[in-house]
Design a protein around this motif. Sequence first.
Motif, PDB file in Angstrom:
ATOM      1  N   ASP A   1       0.739  -1.340   0.115  1.00 26.68           N
ATOM      2  CA  ASP A   1      -0.089   0.044   0.047  1.00 26.68           C
ATOM      3  C   ASP A   1       0.802   1.347   0.085  1.00 26.68           C
ATOM      4  N   ARG A   2       2.149   1.265   0.467  1.00 23.30           N
ATOM      5  CA  ARG A   2       2.904   2.485   0.513  1.00 23.30           C
ATOM      6  C   ARG A   2       3.359   2.793  -0.792  1.00 23.30           C
ATOM      7  N   PHE A   3       3.083   2.012  -1.938  1.00 24.24           N
ATOM      8  CA  PHE A   3       3.646   2.388  -3.263  1.00 24.24           C
ATOM      9  C   PHE A   3       2.308   2.691  -4.248  1.00 24.24           C
ATOM     10  N   THR A   4       2.813   3.836  -4.917  1.00 29.17           N
ATOM     11  CA  THR A   4       1.662   4.342  -5.843  1.00 29.17           C
ATOM     12  C   THR A   4       1.351   3.073  -6.868  1.00 29.17           C
ATOM     13  N   ALA A   5       0.301   3.329  -7.714  1.00 31.17           N
ATOM     14  CA  ALA A   5      -0.168   2.375  -8.537  1.00 31.17           C
ATOM     15  C   ALA A   5       1.073   2.302  -9.607  1.00 31.17           C
ATOM     16  N   GLU A   6       1.630   3.285 -10.104  1.00 29.24           N
ATOM     17  CA  GLU A   6       2.853   3.385 -11.092  1.00 29.24           C
ATOM     18  C   GLU A   6       3.989   2.417 -10.463  1.00 29.24           C
ATOM     19  N   GLU A   7       4.181   2.816  -9.206  1.00 31.40           N
ATOM     20  CA  GLU A   7       5.314   1.925  -8.726  1.00 31.40           C
ATOM     21  C   GLU A   7       4.981   0.478  -8.525  1.00 31.40           C
ATOM     22  N   ARG A   8       3.668   0.205  -8.360  1.00 26.58           N
ATOM     23  CA  ARG A   8       3.337  -1.311  -8.093  1.00 26.58           C
ATOM     24  C   ARG A   8       3.689  -1.977  -9.477  1.00 26.58           C
ATOM     25  N   LYS A   9       3.799  -1.346 -10.463  1.00 24.60           N
ATOM     26  CA  LYS A   9       3.996  -2.071 -11.917  1.00 24.60           C
ATOM     27  C   LYS A   9       5.383  -2.531 -11.939  1.00 24.60           C
ATOM     28  N   GLN A  10       6.250  -2.128 -11.145  1.00 25.50           N
ATOM     29  CA  GLN A  10       7.808  -2.431 -11.049  1.00 25.50           C
ATOM     30  C   GLN A  10       7.833  -3.484 -10.047  1.00 25.50           C
ATOM     31  N   LEU A  11       7.020  -3.641  -9.121  1.00 27.44           N
ATOM     32  CA  LEU A  11       7.069  -4.839  -8.148  1.00 27.44           C
ATOM     33  C   LEU A  11       7.003  -6.253  -8.344  1.00 27.44           C
ATOM     34  N   VAL A  12       7.855  -6.846  -7.912  1.00 30.42           N
ATOM     35  CA  VAL A  12       7.604  -8.490  -8.154  1.00 30.42           C
ATOM     36  C   VAL A  12       7.354  -9.243  -6.955  1.00 30.42           C
ATOM     37  N   LEU A  13       6.488  -9.805  -6.813  1.00 30.46           N
ATOM     38  CA  LEU A  13       6.266 -10.560  -5.605  1.00 30.46           C
ATOM     39  C   LEU A  13       7.117 -12.159  -5.610  1.00 30.46           C
ATOM     40  N   HIS A  14       7.627 -12.210  -4.516  1.00 36.54           N
ATOM     41  CA  HIS A  14       8.326 -13.457  -4.466  1.00 36.54           C
ATOM     42  C   HIS A  14       7.445 -14.550  -3.354  1.00 36.54           C
ATOM     43  N   SER A  15       6.405 -14.174  -2.933  1.00 35.13           N
ATOM     44  CA  SER A  15       5.493 -14.782  -2.245  1.00 35.13           C
ATOM     45  C   SER A  15       4.178 -14.045  -2.253  1.00 35.13           C
TER      46      SER A  15
END
Length: 155
Positions: free
Chosen positions: A6-20
């Motif tokens: 939740d601390r990331f913007t929608a644009e920043e979330r596009k770069q996040l990779v979930l490992h779990s």
Amino acid sequence: MMRLVDRFTAEERKQLVLHSYQGLSHRWGLDRVHYPSSVRDEGLARWGQNYTHLSTSTHNWAEFNALDRGFQAAFISPVFSSISKTDYGQDAQLSCVDKRMNFSTTLIALGGICQENIHTLKSDFDDVGLCGAIWLAEDPFTAFEACYTLWYDHQ
């Protein structure tokens, strides 16, 4: 995990990779997931390939070459003795990239990569992953910047 995401913007979330928590990725607005080799088959069966970017870990050429075409990227390791995992030694077979038969998946070298050896990977690997060279550096930013420059400014 949700409080962190939740601390990331929608644009920043596009770069996040979930490992779990891959099963919650779409609810959290994330389209990039990583399946470690230990859960790759289970992850694909359970959550599928409906992601913008799907990556996994591999540890030999047979495993890398057998990957489903749905994987956009795969790490192969250890190419050098790990900097951060003292019991994780170099696999000399990984430097034999002539065994690579899968060219639809981006090949990312991982394990023991630092500014002294990164140049040896440029002709055979599509990208590199850095861990210990950054985490354990006296000045992590300078170490990252040096590796980044050596990899991207001389391609």
